[in-house]
Design a protein around this motif. Structure first.
Motif, PDB file in Angstrom:
ATOM      1  N   TYR A  21     -37.052 -11.436  38.661  1.00 45.03           N
ATOM      2  CA  TYR A  21     -37.705 -12.742  39.456  1.00 45.03           C
ATOM      3  C   TYR A  21     -38.938 -13.102  39.148  1.00 45.03           C
ATOM      4  N   GLN A 184     -30.337 -13.047  44.410  1.00 43.73           N
ATOM      5  CA  GLN A 184     -29.493 -11.948  44.437  1.00 43.73           C
ATOM      6  C   GLN A 184     -28.420 -13.733  44.360  1.00 43.73           C
ATOM      7  N   THR A 185     -28.165 -13.193  45.639  1.00 47.64           N
ATOM      8  CA  THR A 185     -26.847 -14.300  45.628  1.00 47.64           C
ATOM      9  C   THR A 185     -26.300 -16.541  44.998  1.00 47.64           C
ATOM     10  N   GLN A 186     -27.573 -16.112  44.867  1.00 50.78           N
ATOM     11  CA  GLN A 186     -27.365 -17.881  43.375  1.00 50.78           C
ATOM     12  C   GLN A 186     -27.230 -17.034  42.418  1.00 50.78           C
ATOM     13  N   GLN A 187     -28.091 -16.260  42.146  1.00 49.24           N
ATOM     14  CA  GLN A 187     -28.235 -15.453  41.331  1.00 49.24           C
ATOM     15  C   GLN A 187     -26.598 -15.576  40.541  1.00 49.24           C
ATOM     16  N   ARG A 189     -23.977 -16.793  42.058  1.00 49.99           N
ATOM     17  CA  ARG A 189     -23.118 -17.671  42.485  1.00 49.99           C
ATOM     18  C   ARG A 189     -22.628 -18.346  41.047  1.00 49.99           C
ATOM     19  N   LYS A 190     -24.251 -18.250  40.262  1.00 48.00           N
ATOM     20  CA  LYS A 190     -24.469 -19.558  38.906  1.00 48.00           C
ATOM     21  C   LYS A 190     -23.501 -18.477  37.480  1.00 48.00           C
ATOM     22  N   ARG A 191     -23.609 -17.418  37.807  1.00 47.16           N
ATOM     23  CA  ARG A 191     -22.650 -15.765  37.434  1.00 47.16           C
ATOM     24  C   ARG A 191     -21.236 -15.807  36.372  1.00 47.16           C
ATOM     25  N   SER A 192     -20.880 -16.225  38.329  1.00 49.70           N
ATOM     26  CA  SER A 192     -19.699 -17.362  38.406  1.00 49.70           C
ATOM     27  C   SER A 192     -18.950 -18.264  37.974  1.00 49.70           C
ATOM     28  N   LYS A 193     -20.267 -19.195  38.783  1.00 46.06           N
ATOM     29  CA  LYS A 193     -20.121 -20.925  37.842  1.00 46.06           C
ATOM     30  C   LYS A 193     -19.706 -21.162  36.362  1.00 46.06           C
ATOM     31  N   ASP A 194     -20.983 -20.189  36.028  1.00 46.54           N
ATOM     32  CA  ASP A 194     -20.553 -19.898  34.399  1.00 46.54           C
ATOM     33  C   ASP A 194     -19.643 -19.023  33.303  1.00 46.54           C
ATOM     34  N   LYS A 195     -19.227 -18.323  34.398  1.00 49.91           N
ATOM     35  CA  LYS A 195     -17.858 -17.414  33.913  1.00 49.91           C
ATOM     36  C   LYS A 195     -16.765 -18.209  33.680  1.00 49.91           C
TER      37      LYS A 195
END
Length: 199
Positions: A21, A184-187, A189-195
């Motif tokens: 980060y 890490q939690t935010q990252q 969540r973002k990855r899951s949203k992007d998928k």
């Protein structure tokens, strides 16, 4: 700290969760006549803004804790106090950013409760002691501590320099651990949203 072997220092660095980060960090290597204060004297060498920020955070936590026992009626009050608390955090973040010195500014590559890795154009000798300031925008917080260089590796045209914290307040180390887990939690969540958006 210096009586530990390099392997022990690396193990201590790795003992804590850390995350890749980027935040602003000030690194000021200590001069030959400067020494690292012990934990009892750390606050005396700390800029006032850092001292007052952690006191404010502690007071804030104490003020909101009793409301949890009041039940449903306290929910609106707790929400209001959380908004006020956020405003104070943002103001304190602004004050702490005045402590960011451009001539000592670097970007972090990785950070966690055990230490930090910065990117630098110049190398630093292993064993170099330094005053560190870490500016955590996501948490509206900043940390003042001391560290020691444990590795300095060339990566393309710059160096990744790892510092182990050798004098840091316990509450600041806890803040770094919480911040790295929160990031890490935010990252994730973002990855899951992007998928989901990509499928």
């Amino acid at each position: 700290m210096s009586e530990l072997s390099q392997e022990q220092k690396q193990a201590q660095f790795d003992e804590y969760f850390s995350i890749a980060y980027c935040v602003n960090a000030n690194v000021r290597p200590l001069g030959a006549n400067e020494t690292v204060p012990d934990e009892d004297n750390l606050e005396e060498s700390m800029p006032y803004a850092f001292r007052i920020a952690s006191e404010m955070a502690a007071l804030e936590a104490q003020a909101i804790r009793p409301l949890r026992n009041l039940g449903d009626h306290a929910e609106t009050l707790a929400e209001y106090l959380n908004h006020q608390s956020r405003k104070i955090d943002l103001m304190m973040s602004f004050v702490l950013h005045q402590q960011d010195e451009p001539e000592h500014r670097f970007k972090t590559v990785k950070l966690g409760g055990g230490g930090v890795i910065i990117e630098s154009k110049d190398k630093l000798q292993v064993g170099t002691q330094a005053e560190l300031k870490l500016f955590l925008d996501a948490e509206a917080a900043a940390i003042f501590c001391y560290g020691e260089v444990i590795t300095c590796e060339q990566v393309e045209d710059s160096y990744h320099i790892a510092f182990i914290f050798n004098t840091i307040r316990e509450q600041d180390q806890e803040l770094l651990v919480r911040a790295s887990l929160h990031i890490q939690t935010q990252q994730l969540r973002k990855r899951s949203k992007d998928k989901k958006a990509g499928s």
